[in-house]
Motif scaffolding. Structure first.
Motif, PDB file in Angstrom:
ATOM      1  N   TYR A  15       0.855  -1.078  -0.142  1.00 41.57           N
ATOM      2  CA  TYR A  15       0.100  -0.172   0.039  1.00 41.57           C
ATOM      3  C   TYR A  15       0.793   1.202  -0.180  1.00 41.57           C
ATOM      4  CZ  TYR A  15      -3.997  -2.882   1.389  1.00 41.57           C
ATOM      5  OH  TYR A  15      -4.894  -3.604   1.332  1.00 41.57           O
ATOM      6  N   TYR A  16       0.296   2.553  -0.567  1.00 42.63           N
ATOM      7  CA  TYR A  16       0.877   3.691  -0.367  1.00 42.63           C
ATOM      8  C   TYR A  16       0.080   4.100   0.931  1.00 42.63           C
ATOM      9  CZ  TYR A  16       3.833   4.609  -4.424  1.00 42.63           C
ATOM     10  OH  TYR A  16       5.049   4.442  -5.108  1.00 42.63           O
ATOM     11  N   VAL A  17       0.795   4.487   1.995  1.00 43.14           N
ATOM     12  CA  VAL A  17       0.203   4.981   3.060  1.00 43.14           C
ATOM     13  C   VAL A  17       0.069   6.491   3.466  1.00 43.14           C
ATOM     14  CG1 VAL A  17      -0.076   4.703   5.902  1.00 43.14           C
ATOM     15  CG2 VAL A  17       0.527   2.616   4.212  1.00 43.14           C
ATOM     16  N   TYR A  18      -0.847   7.198   3.381  1.00 40.60           N
ATOM     17  CA  TYR A  18      -0.829   8.710   3.382  1.00 40.60           C
ATOM     18  C   TYR A  18      -1.390   8.932   4.879  1.00 40.60           C
ATOM     19  CZ  TYR A  18      -0.321   9.362  -1.460  1.00 40.60           C
ATOM     20  OH  TYR A  18       0.257   9.352  -2.676  1.00 40.60           O
ATOM     21  N   VAL A  19      -0.901   9.697   5.702  1.00 41.19           N
ATOM     22  CA  VAL A  19      -1.167  10.149   7.097  1.00 41.19           C
ATOM     23  C   VAL A  19      -1.740  11.387   7.099  1.00 41.19           C
ATOM     24  CG1 VAL A  19      -0.613  10.173   9.344  1.00 41.19           C
ATOM     25  CG2 VAL A  19       0.457   8.229   8.107  1.00 41.19           C
TER      26      VAL A  19
END
Length: 206
Positions: A14-18
């Motif tokens: 996954y590409y994880v954006y916070v």
């Protein structure tokens, strides 16, 4: 409840954006990331952070940041997910933002769980053949095994009629119920042990 860590969000699939929604929360994220050993290439005023598998964090503003708002955006074959940092650290069960489907968020959460170590009854060829009368009905035996970290082998069958033995592997810490006419693995020694004899040996060497 155990404190959630940023590094627990890392996932190669996954590409994880916070995302953060205030300057205070942005500063909190930066401080937490640094304390966990991340290298940051962004400022404390950033509202969206991207986590990378090499323990780096970059800022994602403008067009790139907007990709995450579109729900399940695929980028280079990976699903983009967006995490609400305030919800994440507060312990909320659903800490996703955007239009993420429940099935996808559930899959993501499952992938974050530590991978279970594979345990085999033949691992290390350290299995003892233990025989005890009425073993099938002896709950104290199973309780002792569980209390000492043993698990039932994933391929173990149910109790067969007349079977009063099991294999216990002290190396992989699994046990398996016996099967009539089938030798599940090599056993330590030529003879079987009573459960009390096995416990004595286990307490001495393990």
């Amino acid at each position: 409840m155990q404190k959630r860590k940023i590094k627990d969000l890392l996932n190669p699939d996954y590409y994880v954006y916070v995302s953060v929604h205030s300057k205070e929360m942005s500063k909190r994220f930066v401080a937490d990331a640094k304390s966990e050993g991340f290298t940051l290439d962004c400022g404390k005023k950033c509202c969206t952070f991207v986590l990378h598998d090499d323990m780096t964090v970059t800022g994602a503003d403008g067009y790139v940041s907007n990709l995450a708002y579109r729900g399940l955006t695929v980028n280079d074959g990976k699903i983009v997910v967006r995490i609400d940092y305030e919800k994440y650290i507060s312990g909320e069960e659903n800490y996703f933002t955007g239009k993420i489907k429940a099935v996808d968020s559930e899959k993501f959460a499952q992938m974050q769980q530590p991978k279970k170590e594979h345990r085999d009854i033949s691992q290390g060829t350290a299995a003892f053949l233990v025989r005890e009368k009425n073993m099938q009905e002896n709950e104290d035996i199973l309780k002792w095994l569980e209390d000492n970290g043993f698990e039932l082998w994933e391929h173990s069958k149910g109790w067969y009629k007349g079977v009063d033995w099991m294999y216990i592997n002290v190396n992989s810490k699994v046990y398996a119920r016996g099967i009539p006419g089938i030798k599940l693995t090599q056993s330590v020694g030529k003879d079987s042990l009573t459960f009390d004899e096995f416990k004595m040996i286990y307490n001495l060497c393990c």
